[in-house]
Write an enzyme that holds these catalytic residues in place. Structure first.
Site, PDB file in Angstrom:
ATOM      1  N   ARG A  52       5.989 -10.111 -67.893  1.00  0.00           N
ATOM      2  CA  ARG A  52       6.432 -10.584 -66.772  1.00  0.00           C
ATOM      3  C   ARG A  52       4.927 -10.388 -65.440  1.00  0.00           C
ATOM      4  NH1 ARG A  52       7.873 -13.491 -69.912  1.00  0.00           N
ATOM      5  NH2 ARG A  52       9.737 -14.383 -70.888  1.00  0.00           N
ATOM      6  N   SER A  69      14.667 -18.446 -64.578  1.00  0.00           N
ATOM      7  CA  SER A  69      15.708 -16.914 -64.304  1.00  0.00           C
ATOM      8  C   SER A  69      15.081 -15.503 -63.603  1.00  0.00           C
ATOM      9  CB  SER A  69      14.591 -16.317 -65.779  1.00  0.00           C
ATOM     10  OG  SER A  69      14.989 -17.257 -66.569  1.00  0.00           O
ATOM     11  N   GLU A  93      12.460 -11.380 -61.413  1.00  0.00           N
ATOM     12  CA  GLU A  93      11.686 -11.604 -61.431  1.00  0.00           C
ATOM     13  C   GLU A  93      11.362 -13.065 -60.950  1.00  0.00           C
ATOM     14  OE1 GLU A  93      10.781 -14.993 -65.421  1.00  0.00           O
ATOM     15  OE2 GLU A  93      11.929 -13.246 -65.656  1.00  0.00           O
TER      16      GLU A  93
END
Length: 299
Positions: free
Chosen positions: A173, A222, A292
């Site tokens: 990520r 998320s 995130e």
């Protein structure tokens, strides 16, 4: 700090002062952009950035999924790549060229139509090519780094460059792309597949998401990155945070790595809830969860 001089720049696209961002993000909360720029095309974006005074901050906005816009709004310029950047086309066998504003659904569906497999996971990423290339987006065991050939990036000075996969510094990520640059196009390569089988896999992914995630709520996707060797949702659940609320913000009962706006939550409430979850997880398990979701703007 405000930047009224931005309004003097001539553009071919649309430049709007004090543009509300809440309608453009999934959480449906937050303040205004001092300036919202929707370029007509890549040349318009390059010329605008070239004329933009260096002190003026800029940020990209895609579908507004993994994003909290704070209630005080965003200074400088928010750039939104619209329909002109949402084209997807086959350029050679098993390869698609995708505009930075194209959704994961459009990319995966176009791949299916051309018998290109391996891109089905993009169906589950709630964002645009620009966002998931920058973040090395992934799901269901696949990541952007598994399919990306290269991408076209417009940097803050207005120059454009094509960067191969090897120069993006991908980890989980994360990429090495700097703030203030814009992914305007990317090339993805898959493998040969049958359209019916590709559609079946996309249907499986859609059904799995529908069953496990609060897709019909005002959410941001998320919230926290999965820590090494673990699952963020499990740590949140073990810390007793399922259903936890602050104001109008709530930890989803359905999937504990999702925060939801139950009605009229402020961005401050949503962010405070995330920080409270992080505190409780650290206290219960010793793990420090990383956001995130990107948080931008002034409180």
């Amino acid at each position: 700090m405000s930047f009224p001089e931005v309004g003097q720049i001539k553009v071919a696209g649309k430049l709007t002062a004090n543009a509300p961002l809440a309608p453009l993000v999934w959480f449906k909360s937050g303040g205004c952009a001092e300036w919202l720029f929707e370029p007509k095309d890549t040349a318009d974006l390059c010329q605008f950035l070239e004329q933009l005074p260096p002190p003026v901050p800029v940020m990209a906005l895609g579908l507004g999924s993994n994003l909290i816009v704070r209630d005080g709004g965003v200074a400088g310029v928010v750039v939104r790549l619209g329909k002109a950047f949402a084209q997807v086309r086959k350029v050679e066998d098993l390869t698609l060229e995708c505009g930075g504003g194209a959704s994961g659904i459009l990319v995966s569906s176009t791949a299916r139509d051309h018998g290109i497999a391996g891109l089905e996971f993009l169906r589950s990423i709630p964002g645009t090519v620009g966002g998931f290339v920058r973040m090395n987006g992934g799901a269901y065991g696949r990541e952007v780094k598994d399919i990306l050939i290269d991408c076209d990036v417009v940097i803050r000075s207005g120059e454009i460059a094509t960067l191969p996969l090897s120069e993006l510094g991908y980890t989980y990520r994360h990429s090495d792309l700097v703030d203030g640059c814009f992914v305007v196009a990317a090339r993805f390569r898959g493998v040969a597949g049958e359209p019916a089988a590709i559609q079946a896999e996309m249907d499986r992914i859609s059904a799995s998401r529908e069953a496990s995630q609060p897709l019909r709520s005002k959410t941001g996707g998320s919230t926290f990155k999965n820590p090494d060797g673990g699952k963020a949702w499990e740590l949140v659940d073990k810390a007793g945070c399922r259903g936890l609320t602050i104001g109008g913000a709530q930890v989803s009962e359905k999937h504990t790595n999702f925060l939801i706006n139950t009605g009229e939550a402020t961005s401050a409430e949503i962010e405070a809830l995330g920080e409270e979850v992080r505190r409780r997880v650290k206290e219960q398990s010793g793990v420090e969860l990383e956001w995130e979701i990107k948080r931008v703007g002034k409180p």
